[in-house]
Design a protein around this motif. Sequence first.
Motif, short mmCIF file in Angstrom:
data_model
loop_
_atom_site.label_atom_id
_atom_site.label_comp_id
_atom_site.label_asym_id
_atom_site.label_seq_id
_atom_site.Cartn_x
_atom_site.Cartn_y
_atom_site.Cartn_z
N LEU A 6 0.90 -0.97 0.06
CA LEU A 6 -0.10 -0.06 -0.10
C LEU A 6 0.89 1.39 -0.18
O LEU A 6 0.14 2.40 -0.04
CB LEU A 6 -0.88 0.02 1.36
CG LEU A 6 -1.96 -1.07 1.21
CD1 LEU A 6 -2.58 -1.18 2.68
CD2 LEU A 6 -3.24 -0.60 0.47
N GLY A 7 2.16 1.03 0.05
CA GLY A 7 3.15 2.37 -0.15
C GLY A 7 3.28 2.88 1.60
O GLY A 7 3.88 4.02 1.45
N TYR A 8 2.95 2.29 2.61
CA TYR A 8 3.15 2.65 3.76
C TYR A 8 4.43 2.34 4.19
O TYR A 8 5.02 3.21 5.10
CB TYR A 8 2.14 1.92 4.95
CG TYR A 8 0.72 2.27 4.53
CD1 TYR A 8 -0.10 2.76 3.59
CD2 TYR A 8 -0.22 1.72 5.66
CE1 TYR A 8 -1.34 2.70 3.43
CE2 TYR A 8 -1.59 1.56 5.73
CZ TYR A 8 -2.13 2.39 4.51
OH TYR A 8 -3.52 2.16 4.24
N LEU A 9 5.07 1.53 3.93
CA LEU A 9 6.52 1.07 4.02
C LEU A 9 7.29 0.93 2.91
O LEU A 9 6.67 0.34 1.69
CB LEU A 9 6.61 -0.26 4.99
CG LEU A 9 5.89 -0.31 6.52
CD1 LEU A 9 6.08 -1.31 7.05
CD2 LEU A 9 6.76 0.79 7.24
N LEU A 60 15.44 4.26 18.31
CA LEU A 60 14.84 5.12 17.19
C LEU A 60 15.70 5.77 16.44
O LEU A 60 16.83 6.18 16.66
CB LEU A 60 14.01 6.38 17.84
CG LEU A 60 12.49 6.07 18.33
CD1 LEU A 60 12.06 7.52 19.15
CD2 LEU A 60 11.70 5.73 17.17
N SER A 61 15.48 5.87 15.15
CA SER A 61 16.64 6.69 14.40
C SER A 61 15.80 7.19 13.11
O SER A 61 14.57 6.85 13.12
CB SER A 61 17.43 5.62 13.58
OG SER A 61 17.09 5.14 12.53
N ASN A 62 16.12 7.81 12.35
CA ASN A 62 15.32 8.62 11.37
C ASN A 62 14.90 7.34 10.08
O ASN A 62 14.10 7.68 9.24
CB ASN A 62 16.20 9.74 10.55
CG ASN A 62 17.24 9.37 10.02
OD1 ASN A 62 17.93 8.22 10.00
ND2 ASN A 62 18.20 10.48 9.76
N LYS A 63 15.60 6.25 10.39
CA LYS A 63 14.91 5.20 9.45
C LYS A 63 13.78 4.46 10.17
O LYS A 63 13.30 3.39 9.47
CB LYS A 63 16.12 4.38 9.08
CG LYS A 63 17.17 4.98 8.20
CD LYS A 63 18.03 3.85 7.45
CE LYS A 63 19.75 4.15 7.36
NZ LYS A 63 20.26 3.31 7.96
N THR A 64 13.65 4.92 11.31
CA THR A 64 12.56 4.00 11.95
C THR A 64 11.24 4.23 11.25
O THR A 64 10.86 5.67 11.35
CB THR A 64 12.38 4.25 13.59
OG1 THR A 64 13.74 4.06 14.01
CG2 THR A 64 11.39 3.30 14.13
N LYS A 65 10.38 3.11 11.01
CA LYS A 65 9.11 3.42 10.21
C LYS A 65 8.00 2.79 11.00
O LYS A 65 6.81 2.96 10.73
CB LYS A 65 9.12 2.80 8.83
CG LYS A 65 9.83 4.02 7.99
CD LYS A 65 9.20 5.32 7.89
CE LYS A 65 10.21 6.41 7.01
NZ LYS A 65 11.47 6.74 7.52
N ASN A 73 6.30 10.43 16.40
CA ASN A 73 7.19 10.24 15.43
C ASN A 73 6.75 9.56 13.97
O ASN A 73 7.40 9.07 13.28
CB ASN A 73 8.00 9.36 16.16
CG ASN A 73 9.01 9.70 17.22
OD1 ASN A 73 10.08 10.60 17.11
ND2 ASN A 73 8.43 9.58 18.72
N ASN A 74 5.26 9.71 13.87
CA ASN A 74 4.73 9.35 12.54
C ASN A 74 5.17 7.81 12.39
O ASN A 74 5.59 7.37 11.16
CB ASN A 74 5.31 10.19 11.64
CG ASN A 74 4.40 10.31 10.29
OD1 ASN A 74 3.28 9.78 10.54
ND2 ASN A 74 4.84 10.54 9.38
N LEU A 75 4.90 6.91 13.13
CA LEU A 75 5.39 5.39 13.20
C LEU A 75 4.15 4.66 13.19
O LEU A 75 2.99 4.87 13.63
CB LEU A 75 6.23 4.89 14.33
CG LEU A 75 7.51 5.86 14.52
CD1 LEU A 75 8.12 5.21 15.69
CD2 LEU A 75 8.42 5.81 13.50
N LEU A 76 4.25 3.56 12.31
CA LEU A 76 3.27 2.41 12.24
C LEU A 76 3.41 1.74 13.57
O LEU A 76 4.68 1.42 13.80
CB LEU A 76 3.38 1.48 11.08
CG LEU A 76 2.54 2.46 9.84
CD1 LEU A 76 3.38 1.71 8.58
CD2 LEU A 76 1.17 2.74 9.77
N VAL A 77 2.39 0.94 14.14
CA VAL A 77 2.36 0.11 15.20
C VAL A 77 1.89 -1.33 14.81
O VAL A 77 0.67 -1.24 14.48
CB VAL A 77 1.94 0.60 16.28
CG1 VAL A 77 1.85 -0.42 17.56
CG2 VAL A 77 2.67 1.95 16.90
#
Length: 366
Positions: free
Chosen positions: A73-76, A124-129, A153-157
């Motif tokens: 879906l383009g989320y990751l 956490l890093s700037n690559k964490t999604k 941090n705009n992350l999926l769980v």
Amino acid sequence: MIEFCNLKRVNDQFSAELKIACSKVIDSGWYIQGQETRTFEKNFADFCSCKYAVGVGNGYDALNLILQGWISLGYLSRNDEIIVPANSFIASALAITNSGLTPVFADVDPDTFNLSIETIEAKLSNKTKAIMPVHLFGQLAPMVEIMKLAENNNLLVIEDCAQAHGAELNNVKVGGFGHAGAFSFYPGKNLGALGDGGVVVTNDKLLDERIRILANYGSVEKYKHDFKGVNSRLDEIQAAMLNVKLKYVTNSIDKKRKIANSYLQGINNPLIKLPNVPNSGEHVWHQFVIRTAHRESLITYLKNRVETMIHYPVSIHKQNAYSDLNIDTLPVSELLSQEVLSLPISICLSSFDLDIIIKTLNDFSI
Ligand SMILES: Cc1ncc(COP(=O)(O)O)c(C=O)c1O
């Protein structure tokens, strides 16, 4: 010897109903993607108060299909980092690596065995999604705090709920906190099938639709394949077994809570550290896990008397399968792998056997 868990005895409790339900499927002539599966999906979505549930082949596939769905879906995107506890069953991490994503192993809280905000923030890093909390042994991870951190941090769980069917906080059940939740119905789970089974729950309509397609060979219409999917479907017989057992799962959890309370109140040996006492509702006691610095002696002492298991003897980041990643030490996970020991907590454990286990543990010395 007191057995760790005898699945025949567990399923004997439901066997009359299970046999009728099984015969019904045999006689129906319809074995995959039929009425039992649709009914179970509805029943399980209601149980979790989620809008959607998709039956799949097992708990690993449930995790993997959520991640594949998010990529599709383009989320990751490939190689995005997902924070996952090192102290879990390896399926949590394999679902990430086998999706072409990067697992970042985080340490856990020594009292809950679960991720904490501190251990997540350390990775956490700037690559964490995304973050994958695992509700280990049936205990809810700190989901309110994790969802707040994810939002900031705009992350999926993605919740790994394989061991925690029905654990809840403030009337929200596991699977209903994150953006999607994965459950296993491996026979030994609190809600166990009579074979493999799993389910994805979510409130995201697009994810539900995409997983249904991906889990059925990427096919929207028979013999037309829009995606490179897989075959991962909950079959009708397992769905029928689960429709029976779901009716009793709350009762099974209550029984396990009573056993856990007896252990918590009865075991008073200073050589044994008991699990922390959670707020009611937050723990469904898939496992009752003690800690001791004298594990080998305790296992030898219990031999032929009480059967125990170790969950887990090697942290995921120390498994040979992940030796290529060269991961820093994660001291709490590594210490837990040396000290944990799981006691019997089957719904069939009699109060007589429970008293024997408690007395035997209290008599242990070195
Ligand atoms: C924490 C955790 N995640 C995922 C899984 C995978 O579930 P399954 O064995 O149904 O594939 C399990 C199952 O044992 C588990 O304990």
